[in-house]
Write a protein that holds these residues in place. Structure first.
Motif, short mmCIF file in Angstrom:
data_model
loop_
_atom_site.label_atom_id
_atom_site.label_comp_id
_atom_site.label_asym_id
_atom_site.label_seq_id
_atom_site.Cartn_x
_atom_site.Cartn_y
_atom_site.Cartn_z
N ILE A 172 0.83 -1.21 0.00
CA ILE A 172 0.00 0.00 0.00
C ILE A 172 0.86 1.26 0.00
CG2 ILE A 172 -0.28 0.41 2.50
CD1 ILE A 172 -3.35 0.67 1.82
N ILE A 173 2.09 1.20 0.55
CA ILE A 173 3.00 2.34 0.49
C ILE A 173 3.46 2.57 -0.95
CG2 ILE A 173 5.30 3.13 1.14
CD1 ILE A 173 4.82 1.85 3.88
N VAL A 174 3.71 1.49 -1.67
CA VAL A 174 4.21 1.60 -3.04
C VAL A 174 3.12 2.02 -4.01
CG1 VAL A 174 5.14 0.27 -4.97
CG2 VAL A 174 6.10 -0.04 -2.68
N ALA A 175 1.93 1.42 -3.89
CA ALA A 175 0.90 1.62 -4.90
C ALA A 175 -0.32 2.39 -4.42
CB ALA A 175 0.46 0.26 -5.44
N GLY A 176 -0.48 2.55 -3.11
CA GLY A 176 -1.68 3.19 -2.60
C GLY A 176 -2.83 2.20 -2.54
N PRO A 177 -3.93 2.57 -1.89
CA PRO A 177 -5.07 1.66 -1.75
C PRO A 177 -5.82 1.47 -3.06
CG PRO A 177 -5.63 3.81 -0.87
CD PRO A 177 -4.18 3.87 -1.25
N SER A 178 -6.40 0.30 -3.22
CA SER A 178 -7.23 0.00 -4.38
C SER A 178 -8.10 -1.19 -4.02
CB SER A 178 -6.36 -0.33 -5.61
OG SER A 178 -5.64 -1.53 -5.40
N LYS A 179 -8.90 -1.65 -4.98
CA LYS A 179 -9.74 -2.82 -4.72
C LYS A 179 -8.88 -4.06 -4.47
CE LYS A 179 -13.74 -1.17 -7.34
NZ LYS A 179 -14.67 -1.42 -8.47
N ASP A 180 -7.70 -4.08 -5.04
CA ASP A 180 -6.80 -5.22 -4.85
C ASP A 180 -5.78 -4.99 -3.75
OD1 ASP A 180 -7.99 -6.60 -6.99
OD2 ASP A 180 -6.74 -5.51 -8.43
N THR A 181 -5.63 -3.76 -3.29
CA THR A 181 -4.69 -3.44 -2.22
C THR A 181 -5.47 -2.81 -1.07
OG1 THR A 181 -2.97 -2.97 -3.87
CG2 THR A 181 -2.57 -2.19 -1.63
N ARG A 182 -5.82 -3.66 -0.12
CA ARG A 182 -6.67 -3.19 0.97
C ARG A 182 -5.83 -2.58 2.09
NH1 ARG A 182 -9.78 -8.39 2.36
NH2 ARG A 182 -7.84 -9.30 1.61
N VAL A 183 -6.47 -1.75 2.88
CA VAL A 183 -5.79 -1.02 3.95
C VAL A 183 -5.55 -1.94 5.14
CG1 VAL A 183 -5.92 0.92 5.54
CG2 VAL A 183 -6.87 1.13 3.23
N PRO A 184 -4.29 -2.09 5.60
CA PRO A 184 -4.05 -2.86 6.83
C PRO A 184 -4.75 -2.20 8.01
CG PRO A 184 -2.00 -2.51 5.60
CD PRO A 184 -3.04 -1.63 4.97
N PHE A 185 -5.50 -2.99 8.76
CA PHE A 185 -6.31 -2.49 9.88
C PHE A 185 -5.96 -3.34 11.11
CE2 PHE A 185 -10.85 -0.67 10.70
CZ PHE A 185 -10.41 -0.14 11.90
N LEU A 186 -5.21 -2.77 12.05
CA LEU A 186 -4.82 -3.47 13.26
C LEU A 186 -5.90 -3.27 14.31
CD1 LEU A 186 -2.12 -3.12 11.67
CD2 LEU A 186 -0.97 -3.03 13.88
N VAL A 187 -6.50 -4.37 14.77
CA VAL A 187 -7.57 -4.29 15.76
C VAL A 187 -7.22 -5.18 16.94
CG1 VAL A 187 -9.31 -3.78 14.02
CG2 VAL A 187 -8.91 -6.14 14.69
N GLY A 188 -7.76 -4.86 18.09
CA GLY A 188 -7.50 -5.67 19.28
C GLY A 188 -7.93 -4.93 20.52
N THR A 189 -7.74 -5.57 21.67
CA THR A 189 -8.10 -4.96 22.94
C THR A 189 -7.02 -3.97 23.35
OG1 THR A 189 -7.02 -6.76 24.13
CG2 THR A 189 -9.36 -7.02 23.65
N THR A 190 -7.25 -3.29 24.46
CA THR A 190 -6.27 -2.32 24.93
C THR A 190 -4.98 -3.01 25.37
OG1 THR A 190 -5.93 -0.47 26.46
CG2 THR A 190 -7.11 -2.39 27.31
N ASN A 191 -3.87 -2.30 25.27
CA ASN A 191 -2.54 -2.79 25.67
C ASN A 191 -2.02 -3.93 24.80
OD1 ASN A 191 -2.35 -0.93 27.78
ND2 ASN A 191 -3.28 -2.34 29.26
N THR A 192 -2.49 -4.00 23.57
CA THR A 192 -1.93 -5.00 22.64
C THR A 192 -0.89 -4.39 21.72
OG1 THR A 192 -3.81 -4.62 21.16
CG2 THR A 192 -3.95 -6.50 22.68
#
Length: 581
Positions: free
Chosen positions: A316-336
């Motif tokens: 995504i840094i090289v090409a930017g977001p697209s339908k084939d390049t999805r945005v990394p989304f880090l999810v989790g509880t607090t203190n992870t």
């Protein structure tokens, strides 16, 4: 060749030859021959018969192909040309005779003795090699700008430069800005003005130079210095601009960093990251970010592969977001540590060049700051459903913005005429808590949420980060561009190297047991999901603790970490087979 009458003045003006000097810049002077010298012979060529081109080519040849000596010597280490730029000047005397100067810029530092010997033996020219000038602008300025000793300069100088180079003689003859040098000139002008009883002046650039040379970074520091050490003109300027001091200090900082920022702008975002990865961290292995990031990456190895996250960030840094390049989304509880892992992008690209999460209460101009020369999007604690519900970032705008398409950003009328078309083709990363992330509202339906999910790739962070000993908790860990860039680049390279292995059939020990959750394998097979998707879904379902597929509700399926990795029709086929409950 007879020496000029005023030898001392001549050497002072041109600069002396220093036997052991090894600079990259020379000013080579060919003085006119006096009549008695010509009559005595000696084999030197008459400068009256030579053109600028003749002299310039002689100098270039003497550096590139010096006459070998009987003693030999070490061969030149550089491969390719040595001469980078040459400018030949011809100065005419009152009697019509003339002499030549050649400004020389080399790719590598080189002694002048071999070139001088070659000029004498091969080209019958006697040159004086000034070693006083240390900078290219200085030798150019000698030929371009008149002085007290040299009121007339050559307007028809001849320029030569190596392939791939350019030469703007006037621009390159200007002395580069230096805060201490500028301040010194201003102080000298103050003394000269005082000597003749004239008032001194003090400009904004004088203020900037003072701030940078003294390291003044706050309003109070500026006011204290001016009160204690300032001139009358300095005090008058500062007092008049007192309400603007914060703005002036910001301008000074921007002025100071301009060269660095411009150099970074010449690099792609990925090239800038790679350069940071190759640099050295001052803390080395003791870097707190390095320790924390390794703990976070290793602690979540059961949930996702660090190589996968690194490759997703690189893509995504090289090409930017697209339908084939999805945005990394880090999810989790607090203190992870999900925020700690990626907030060093501020250090990598610069805080001002990163677009941070806009206010959820600003539904009108919340995205306007995105247009202000940003290099990266880092939205920490980003809730796409809430932003869509509040009207800050509608579902359709979200899809376009992170699908590589144009969308409109609403601007204030005093800054722009309403809306501005915009397209984002650079890096993005999100973080947020996992609980309730995809909960629908009265204005955002599950169908809307599925569209949101199609633009992101979830990475669930489950490992709780513990602060051992004296190490601060993750929210207080200093940022480090070097170790951020290093784990991303190394992880992406490892991902590439493993692709061949990943395409091979998994061994039995790595396969997910079809009996781990009753009827799960049959359900996924009926949904006609590809093998990698079935394996990812199976691992996530097993992680829920279910013993039978009928225990999972529709919301459980949609909340699986790998759910967003499924294509829209794959999700639809699977949901049709899920038992209603």
């Amino acid at each position: 060749m007879a020496a000029p009458a005023a030898t001392a003045d001549w050497l002072q003006e041109l600069g002396e030859e220093v036997a052991d000097a090894r600079p990259r810049v020379y000013l080579v002077t060919f003085s006119r021959l006096l009549p008695e010298t010509m009559a005595a012979g000696g084999g030197l060529r008459d400068l009256a018969q030579l053109s600028r081109s003749d002299v310039l080519e002689a100098v270039r040849d003497s550096f590139e192909q010096p006459v070998p000596t009987a003693a030999g010597g070490r061969p030149r280490q550089r491969q390719g040309p040595l001469v980078r730029k040459l400018v030949a000047f011809r100065e005419t005397h009152s009697d019509g005779s003339h002499h030549f100067h050649v400004a020389v810029l080399l790719f590598d530092a080189c002694r002048w003795v071999a070139a001088k010997r070659t000029l004498r033996l091969r080209h019958s020219l006697a040159g004086h090699f000034s070693c006083t000038h240390r900078e290219w602008w200085s030798v150019l300025r000698y030929g371009v700008f008149p002085s007290e000793h040299k009121p007339h300069v050559d307007q028809d100088y001849l320029v030569w430069f190596a392939e791939g180079e350019t030469c703007d003689v006037f621009a390159e003859s200007q002395q580069p800005y230096n805060s201490k040098a500028w301040r010194g000139r201003r102080e000298q002008k103050d003394k000269e003005a005082a000597a003749v009883g004239k008032p001194a002046t003090f400009s904004k650039l004088d203020f900037t130079s003072l701030v940078l040379s003294e390291g003044l970074s706050t309003r109070a520091a500026v006011l204290r210095y001016v009160q204690d050490h300032g001139t009358e003109a300095m005090r008058a300027f500062t007092c008049k601009s007192q309400k603007r001091l914060t703005e002036l200090l910001a301008d000074a900082k921007e002025w100071q960093l301009a060269r660095q920022v411009a150099a970074e702008e010449d690099l792609t975002d990925w090239a800038l990251l790679c350069r940071a990865a190759e640099a050295e961290c001052e803390q080395g292995a003791q870097c707190l970010y390095h320790q924390a990031s390794e703990e976070i990456l290793d602690g979540n190895a059961a949930n996702w592969d660090r190589r996968h996250l690194a490759a997703a960030l690189r893509k995504i840094i090289v090409a930017g977001p697209s339908k084939d390049t999805r945005v990394p989304f880090l999810v989790g509880t607090t203190n992870t540590g999900k925020s700690t892992l990626v907030e060093s992008f501020d250090d990598l690209f610069g805080f001002e060049r990163v677009f941070h999460l806009p206010a959820v209460t600003d539904s009108k101009y919340g995205l306007s700051n995105w247009l202000r020369d940003k290099r990266f999007v880092l939205w920490d604690e980003f809730d796409p459903v809430e932003f869509a519900h509040e009207g800050v970032f509608s579902i359709s705008t979200f899809k376009k913005a992170f699908g590589g398409q144009y969308f409109e950003v609403q601007m204030a009328l005093n800054w722009h005429d309403g809306n501005k078309d915009f397209r984002w083709q650079r890096g993005v990363v999100f973080t947020n808590k996992a609980a309730g992330l995809w909960r629908p509202t009265d204005s955002v339906t599950m169908e809307d949420i599925r569209h949101l999910q199609s633009r992101v790739e979830l990475f669930h962070c489950a490992h709780q980060v513990v602060a051992p000993g004296s190490r601060p908790r993750h929210g207080m860990i200093p940022q480090c561009r070097h170790h951020l860039a290093k784990w991303i680049r190394e992880g992406a390279e490892a991902f590439d190297a493993a692709q061949g292995l990943l395409q091979m059939p998994r061994v039995a020990s790595e396969a997910v047991s079809p009996a781990a959750v009753a009827d799960l394998d049959q359900l996924l097979e009926a949904a006609k999901l590809p093998a990698p998707a079935r394996q990812a879904i199976s691992r996530d379902v097993i992680a829920t603790g279910a013993v039978h597929v009928q225990e999972l509700t529709r919301g459980d399926w949609e909340g699986l970490p790998s759910w967003a990795s499924l294509k829209c029709l794959e999700q639809r086929r699977l949901l049709k087979l899920v038992p209603p409950n």
